[in-house]
Structures are given as C-alpha cells and as structure tokens.
Design an enzyme around this catalytic site. Structure first.
Site, PDB file in Angstrom:
ATOM      1  N   TYR A 154       0.858  -1.190   0.000  1.00  0.00           N
ATOM      2  CA  TYR A 154       0.000   0.000   0.000  1.00  0.00           C
ATOM      3  C   TYR A 154       0.891   1.235   0.000  1.00  0.00           C
ATOM      4  CZ  TYR A 154      -3.041   3.727   1.672  1.00  0.00           C
ATOM      5  OH  TYR A 154      -3.721   4.911   1.785  1.00  0.00           O
ATOM      6  N   GLU A 194      -3.308   7.435  -4.108  1.00  0.00           N
ATOM      7  CA  GLU A 194      -3.193   6.167  -3.391  1.00  0.00           C
ATOM      8  C   GLU A 194      -3.037   5.018  -4.379  1.00  0.00           C
ATOM      9  OE1 GLU A 194      -5.905   4.808   0.161  1.00  0.00           O
ATOM     10  OE2 GLU A 194      -6.645   3.846  -1.650  1.00  0.00           O
TER      11      GLU A 194
END
Ligand code: GDP
Ligand code: MN
Length: 379
Positions: free
Chosen positions: A101, A189
């Site tokens: 992530y 993101e």
C-alpha cells in the site's frame, strides 16, 4: 474531484509510474474486442468512485474470451455500494508476488504532506491501521523541502517490503510524490502496489483526488470533470458556478466567503439547528448570483428556513439587499428567509430590506439572533 481508476492510471502514467495497458469500455462487445487486442489473461474492472470493488464482485480475472464475456456481462450494471457500473476497464493481468500500500495526502494539523507505506496491501488501509498500526510506515514531508531519494529509501526500508522491491518502490514513490504535488492532487493512493515475481514494482490500482480549484492550470481535466457524480442539488449549484456542499439538516445557508459560510454552519449548530448545506456566493453578491443561490437552496425539500449571512467588505450591503429583493421577484421561495447584513453599507442594506419585511423575510442585526430565528423557523 475524484478520478475513476483508469483515469488515475492515466494520470500516474504521465509521471512515469508503471501501470498495466488497458482500455475503458461500456459494452460487453467492446470489452471482448479490447481483450482480444490486449491479449490474455485480462482483468475486468468496474469503474466507480468507490473502493472495495474486488470484494463486491467488480474485479474479475478472465483467461479467455468466454470469461471476458461472462464477467463483463455481470459487472456492467452491477450496483456497488449505490454506484451502478457503466464503464469497465480491461487491462492485461499481472502476476503478483506481493501486494503493498502507498499513498500521499495532506496532514493539515502537521501542515505537511503525509506519505504512508505498508507491506500489507490489497486490504483497506483503515483495517491495517486498526489491527496492526505498526505495519504502516509514515513520513511527513515539508512541502518546501520535498521528498529526497535518501528519505524515500529510508522510508521504504522502514516499511519492511521485500528487499527485491526496494529500488522499484523508491522510484515509484518519488514519481508519485511528483504526481501528487505538481499534479495538484489532494490524494494519490496505490493499493495494491505490487511486486511481480520478475522483480518489477507496479501500480495495480489508482485512487486519485484532484484539487478542482487547480483545474485552470491543467489541460485535460475536463474529461475527469465529465465523469463526476453529483446529486441534483450539487449539480444545480455546479452549473451556476457556486461553491456548494450538501449537508443533511434543515437550515439553508448562504454566506459570502468560505470563512463566513463555515462560521454560519457552526453557529447554526451551536444554537441547536442543523445546516442543510454550505453555500459560498463569493465576492460579487449581485442579484444574478443571489437568485441562483436561492434557487439551489429552494429546490432542496429538506430546507425549512434560509439563513443569508452577509458581511460587506468589498461587497456592499445595499447591493446585496437589492440583489436579494430582485432575486425574490424572480424565484418563488418556499421557506422563510432570515438575513443578517453587516459591514460596508449595512445600514443602507437593512433599510432596503425593511421595505420588504414579512413573515417570509426578516432582517436581524446580529449573526447570533439571525441564527436563532432561522433555527426556530426550521422547527
Ligand atoms: P479494489 O477492490 O476496488 O481496491 O480493486 P483493486 O484494483 O485493488 O483490485 C482488487 C484485488 O484484485 C487486488 O488486490 C488484487 O488482489 C486483485 N487483482 C487486481 N488486478 C489484478 C491482476 O492484474 N492480477 C491478479 N492476479 N490479481 C489482480
Ligand atoms: Mn484497490
């Protein structure tokens, strides 16, 4: 302004971030044609402004044309958390060794950019933050200094990714930071950021929020603008060029300047009411703008009273009052209006309003009194 995944990937690609080749389509037949061009296996991915598509059945691998047909047929029209899928993205499927992530966003209280990186990708970061907060390596970046390669490398090491991913991750994070800052994004993101069995690091998903106020200095943002999802109130306000945020309450709010609009929302709450919206009419509060604002508020069936809060600086109280009166001549308003005008030419403004006062239009000298009256009327 939120981008769809494929738009986010196109945005990333402009900054040299590796993404998979693919095509956005809206029909099963076009999905099949795209897959034939891309080559198998492909992933069929729902394009909606909401996360967790995988869990909802909106992300499917297809090894051949029959599977593309099946998955595309199932995903087009699928309802994912209230968002119905119109567009799907077909991309060449990647082999995955590990899922990570990575993100950049603004930490307003720290007045710095916040980078988050975790070896636990593919799941929602909120879940990781709850269950294993130490698994998220954070870095706060001074916007003036920027992100150096040395700092990025240290950050990647702190996140304990597979050592094979270090160089690739550093490279992507530096590019992602450039995309985030130069691209005027509020959020960038990548979840998952993947390590392939062959050692390359690659962005498999993209969640990007752009700062709509920066649109004037970027070419091509009209395309992102066109796919925004707005409710009817937001669309009407957008069409009139008003700064509007819909809320859940019953007191319609109109103010000049974002700071005063926020204070107005606060004071309505403070005296026990619930604002129906935030609406900043900006500097030039002429009749046109005021009529537009009243129309937008009036079309919200939850609005039971309207609080117009104006502080005249460059904006003059008498001009605003004339604007309100003219606007009322044009728009039939269903809810009673309470007005507070202060600042430049407030006296003149109040005198103009005094001639038109009724149960449906009252002027109050202070913000607090006006708020109390508006909240009372909304009950
Ligand atoms: P989200 O559920 O909305 O976040 O959608 P993602 O794009 O993140 O996809 C969800 C999951 O599908 C990923 O975490 C992967 O595990 C899987 N996935 C997506 N694309 C691929 C791919 O190209 N290959 C493989 N093997 N899995 C994929
Ligand atoms: Mn994802």
């Amino acid at each position: 302004m939120d981008l769809l995944e494929y738009q986010g990937k196109q945005f990333f690609a402009q900054y040299g971030i590796p993404v998979s080749p693919g095509e956005a389509v809206t029909t099963v037949e076009d999905a099949v044609a795209a897959a034939e061009r891309i080559g198998y296996p492909v992933v069929v991915k729902a394009q909606v402004h909401v996360g967790g598509r995988g869990k909802a059945g909106g992300v499917k691998l297809a090894a051949n044309v029959d599977e593309v047909r099946e998955h595309a047929g199932n995903i087009i029209g699928l309802d994912i958390k209230g968002h119905v899928v119109k567009t799907i993205w077909i991309e060449f499927a990647s082999d995955i060794a590990e899922e990570y992530y990575a993100s950049f966003t603004l930490d307003r209280s720290a007045k710095k950019h916040l980078g988050m990186l975790s070896a636990q990708g593919g799941v929602e970061i909120e879940t990781v933050a709850e269950e294993d907060p130490d698994a998220i390596a954070k870095i706060w970046i001074d916007p003036v200094d920027g992100l150096t390669e040395a700092a990025a490398r240290e950050w990647v090491l702190a996140a304990k990714l597979n050592p094979d991913a270090t160089d690739g991750a550093v490279d992507i994070l530096l590019k992602l930071y450039t995309a985030y800052t130069e691209g005027d994004a509020d959020l960038c993101e990548i979840n998952p950021l993947i390590l392939k069995p062959t050692g390359e690091v690659h962005a498999l998903d993209a969640k990007v929020t752009l700062d709509g106020n920066a649109q004037y200095r970027h070419e091509g943002w009209e395309e992102y603008e066109a796919t925004q999802v707005r409710d009817d109130r937001e669309q009407a306000a957008y069409d009139k060029g008003l700064q509007y945020v819909g809320l859940e309450g019953s007191v319609g709010v109109i103010a000049n300047g974002a700071g005063l609009a926020m204070s107005t929302v606060d004071i309505v709450n403070q005296v026990g009411g619930k604002p129906a919206n935030f609406l900043d009419i900006g500097g030039g509060a002429n009749a046109e703008v005021m009529a537009g604002a009243l129309e937008v508020i009036n079309n919200d069936p939850d609005v039971k009273s309207i609080f117009i809060n104006i502080f005249g600086g460059i904006t003059k109280g008498d001009e605003v009052a004339n604007g309100i009166v003219t606007a009322l001549g044009r728009v039939k308003i269903d809810a009673p209006i309470v007005i507070r005008i202060d600042g430049t030419n407030a006296e003149e403004g109040r005198a103009i309003l005094a001639e038109h006062e009724s149960d449906m239009l009252q002027s109050k000298p202070t913000m607090l009194e006006a708020a109390r009256t508006a909240v009372e009327l909304a009950k």
